[in-house]
Design a protein around this motif. Structure first.
Motif, mmCIF file in Angstrom:
data_model
loop_
_atom_site.group_PDB
_atom_site.id
_atom_site.type_symbol
_atom_site.label_atom_id
_atom_site.label_comp_id
_atom_site.label_asym_id
_atom_site.label_seq_id
_atom_site.Cartn_x
_atom_site.Cartn_y
_atom_site.Cartn_z
ATOM 1 N N LEU A 183 0.827 -1.208 0.000
ATOM 2 C CA LEU A 183 0.000 0.000 0.000
ATOM 3 C C LEU A 183 0.859 1.254 0.000
ATOM 4 O O LEU A 183 0.355 2.364 0.152
ATOM 5 N N GLY A 184 2.163 1.079 -0.142
ATOM 6 C CA GLY A 184 3.045 2.234 -0.214
ATOM 7 C C GLY A 184 3.396 2.807 1.143
ATOM 8 O O GLY A 184 3.702 3.984 1.254
ATOM 9 N N MET A 185 3.342 1.976 2.182
ATOM 10 C CA MET A 185 3.690 2.513 3.496
ATOM 11 C C MET A 185 5.190 2.483 3.704
ATOM 12 O O MET A 185 5.843 1.515 3.361
ATOM 13 N N ARG A 189 6.081 3.214 9.394
ATOM 14 C CA ARG A 189 4.628 3.118 9.562
ATOM 15 C C ARG A 189 4.166 1.670 9.542
ATOM 16 O O ARG A 189 3.238 1.299 10.256
ATOM 17 N N LYS A 193 2.232 0.969 12.806
ATOM 18 C CA LYS A 193 0.782 0.929 12.590
ATOM 19 C C LYS A 193 0.275 -0.483 12.333
ATOM 20 O O LYS A 193 -0.917 -0.737 12.488
ATOM 21 N N ILE B 80 8.022 3.708 -2.484
ATOM 22 C CA ILE B 80 6.726 4.050 -1.893
ATOM 23 C C ILE B 80 5.783 4.634 -2.947
ATOM 24 O O ILE B 80 4.601 4.291 -3.002
ATOM 25 N N LEU B 84 2.294 3.104 -4.563
ATOM 26 C CA LEU B 84 1.026 3.829 -4.539
ATOM 27 C C LEU B 84 0.388 3.819 -5.927
ATOM 28 O O LEU B 84 -0.827 3.849 -6.065
ATOM 29 N N ALA B 107 -7.252 1.761 4.773
ATOM 30 C CA ALA B 107 -5.927 1.553 5.387
ATOM 31 C C ALA B 107 -4.814 2.312 4.682
ATOM 32 O O ALA B 107 -3.928 2.876 5.321
ATOM 33 N N GLY B 108 -4.870 2.340 3.350
ATOM 34 C CA GLY B 108 -3.813 2.999 2.602
ATOM 35 C C GLY B 108 -3.678 4.468 2.953
ATOM 36 O O GLY B 108 -2.589 5.027 2.908
ATOM 37 N N LEU B 111 -3.211 4.446 7.480
ATOM 38 C CA LEU B 111 -1.920 4.001 7.993
ATOM 39 C C LEU B 111 -0.772 4.813 7.406
ATOM 40 O O LEU B 111 0.312 4.837 7.944
ATOM 41 N N ASN B 112 -1.027 5.483 6.287
ATOM 42 C CA ASN B 112 0.004 6.346 5.742
ATOM 43 C C ASN B 112 -0.048 7.734 6.358
ATOM 44 O O ASN B 112 0.737 8.607 6.010
ATOM 45 N N GLY B 113 -1.038 7.930 7.254
ATOM 46 C CA GLY B 113 -1.132 9.215 7.928
ATOM 47 C C GLY B 113 -1.730 10.322 7.091
ATOM 48 O O GLY B 113 -1.522 11.495 7.358
ATOM 49 N N MET B 165 -6.898 3.247 -3.179
ATOM 50 C CA MET B 165 -5.741 4.120 -3.377
ATOM 51 C C MET B 165 -5.707 4.710 -4.783
ATOM 52 O O MET B 165 -4.808 5.483 -5.101
#
Lengths: 290, 252
Positions: A183-185, A189, A193, B80, B84, B107-108, B111-113, B165
């Motif tokens: 998911l690109g984290m 994180r 997370k 990253i 995405l 979540a994407g 959790l990525n803020g 996403m």
């Protein structure tokens, strides 16, 4: 085959089974004996007055262990504040980098640290923090302090937290990490997370067990926190704690002080029992189902 | 002419000294479904994982060659950003077990803020779940944990999480191999819906599935891309003998 031989073999089997039961029971006996003895001796000494007062001087009756109770809580809290972040992050590192030189040395040191006698750790904390030292631009005045005791206890907590974190996180499936990464984290994180929250029950149980482990440690506190007959909340000054109080008062000739030691022993025992049971409950409750 | 979204030239990937993807050249057209098939160990999953740079996460894994997404080199971008833009769905459904269905979809972002207003979040969750035909089934239980769903629902939840996403491509690594036949057909129907907005690359070792769902098919064998053509041609009139042998079941 004749019946007699079968009977002989069955008899042997029963005999062995009984032996196993007996030995399993034998494991329970010491705990029951300790519980029985401490509760019998300590239960009559504990009351409200005992919990909120500090020890009286010799000759006066009564008094309590408030200073040791507060001191123990403070020393353990400070130790946890030092050891928990380091322990969890080191555990994360070890679970992420299973091979590699640093991981090898880190794993080896935590293993050895786990076996280092607590008194030796106490001496190290004494040399670092209690004895004054001077390296030119930093002058360390030293002196007995609760903080030095916390550092010694934190060193004892560290290997337990590191290894329990590592073992917990290692068991999490790789698919979890991949899901997050896909998911690109960014790595931090993914850790904070996803990986740590999913493994939180195992990490917490490691922390709880390490707290239970250090609660009764006396040796590292003897020449660090030192003990204090008065109530103190200053971590830069000597502080009383439950095991120190027991150690000092149990060997004294005064009945009042002996009573305090018995009561404190019971408190200590209840504390450790509670922590162990609590750990079992949270590991079951907070366990993340896949 | 249809536009190419992903282009590989002389792409190689290895695990240590084990060379598993050899000199792959492929052009993937936008809004198409590409099936990647081949026998076990032929490098198809490894190639797929190279596209969004998941391959390099395995210790000892290396790769070289050209991999361009919209003429931008994937290996020059930060992983990253690559991930995405190129989402991935795995072999086994892997929803986050500690999150609710709602939070799994979001979540994407969460959790990525990335902070979003609640209305927008709700919109994304509903749209994504609708796209994967899961909205009707779970709209009353959005706060339940994602792991309470059945395997097929979990897999669709994972697709929803990826779709949320808004990537350009979605990679599927044998997405139905852990599912029952009914869930499999639901997921396959989904592919056709998703094609309108995304480019799908599906690794499968199920030839029928490749034939059913894809526009183009790539056949990998021993790490090489043997043949890559319209699915219809691949299954009726393949040029290479090895493809012929594979689809007629002479080896698997």
């Amino acid at each position: 085959m004749d019946g007699k031989y079968v009977k002989y073999r069955l008899g042997k089997s029963y005999g062995f089974q009984s032996l196993v039961y007996l030995l399993a029971f034998a494991c329970i006996v010491p705990l029951l004996a300790i519980l029985f003895y401490i509760i019998r001796a300590g239960i009559t000494k504990i009351n409200w007055h005992f919990l909120v007062n500090i020890p009286k001087p010799v000759g006066e009756s009564g008094g309590g262990i408030a200073n040791a109770l507060v001191g123990s809580i403070i020393i353990i809290l400070v130790a946890a504040v030092i050891a928990v972040p380091i322990g969890i992050l080191a555990g994360v590192y070890l679970s992420e980098h299973r091979k590699g030189r640093l991981a090898y040395w880190c794993r080896l040191s935590t293993d050895i640290l786990q076996g280092v006698p607590s008194i030796v750790i106490g001496i190290v904390a004494y040399f670092w923090l209690v004895r004054p030292w001077d390296i030119g631009f930093i002058h360390h005045r030293g002196g007995f302090s609760a903080l030095s005791g916390s550092v010694a206890l934190a060193i004892m907590m560290l290997p337990i937290i590191v290894r329990s974190t590592e073992e917990t996180l290692k068991l999490l499936p790789d698919s979890l990490r991949e899901a997050a990464l896909a998911l690109g984290m960014p790595f931090h994180r993914v850790m904070f997370k996803v990986i740590i929250p999913v493994g939180i029950s195992g990490i917490l149980s490691g922390i709880m067990l390490s707290v239970a482990r250090i609660t009764g440690e006396t040796a590292p506190l003897l020449f660090t926190a030192f003990g204090n007959p008065y109530l103190s909340v200053n971590i830069g000054k000597p502080m009383q704690s439950l095991p120190l109080l027991i150690f000092n008062y149990a060997t004294s000739p005064y009945q009042d002080w002996l009573n305090l030691a018995w009561g404190a022993s019971l408190i200590l025992l209840v504390w450790v029992l509670f922590l162990n049971i609590f750990t079992k409950v949270i590991t079951r409750k907070w366990k993340v189902q896949f | 002419m249809e536009s190419t979204i992903l282009k590989s030239r002389n792409f190689n990937a290895s695990f240590g000294t084990n060379h598993v993807v050899k000199n792959v050249n492929i052009d993937i057209p936008r809004n198409h479904i590409i099936a990647v098939m081949g026998p076990s160990g032929c490098g198809k999953t490894t190639y797929l994982r190279c596209i969004n740079r998941m391959h390099e996460l395995i210790p000892g894994a290396t790769s070289n060659g050209e991999m361009k997404l919209n003429d931008e080199d994937v290996y020059q971008m930060h992983p990253i950003f690559v991930r995405l833009k190129i989402g991935m769905v795995f072999q086994r459904p892997n929803p986050f077990p500690n999150l609710s269905i709602y939070d799994n979809v979001i979540a994407g972002y969460k959790l990525n803020g990335i902070k979003l207003p609640k209305g927008e979040r709700d919109g994304i969750v509903e749209r994504s779940l609708t796209k994967v035909a899961l909205w009707k089934e779970v709209k009353d239980s959005l706060n339940k944990k994602g792991s309470f769903l059945s395997g097929g629902q979990q897999q669709r939840l994972c697709i929803a999480r990826t779709v949320a996403m808004e990537p350009e491509m979605i990679l599927f690594d044998e997405p139905t191999s852990a599912l029952d036949p009914i869930s499999t057909s639901t997921v396959e129907e989904l592919f056709h819906e998703l094609k309108a907005n995304y480019t799908l690359v599906i690794v499968t070792h199920n030839m029928q599935q490749a034939a059913r769902v894809s526009d183009k098919t790539a056949f990998f064998y021993m790490g090489e891309l043997v043949e890559y053509d319209e699915t219809k041609i691949m299954f009726t009139n393949p040029k290479d003998n090895r493809t012929q042998n594979y689809i007629t079941g002479r080896f698997s």
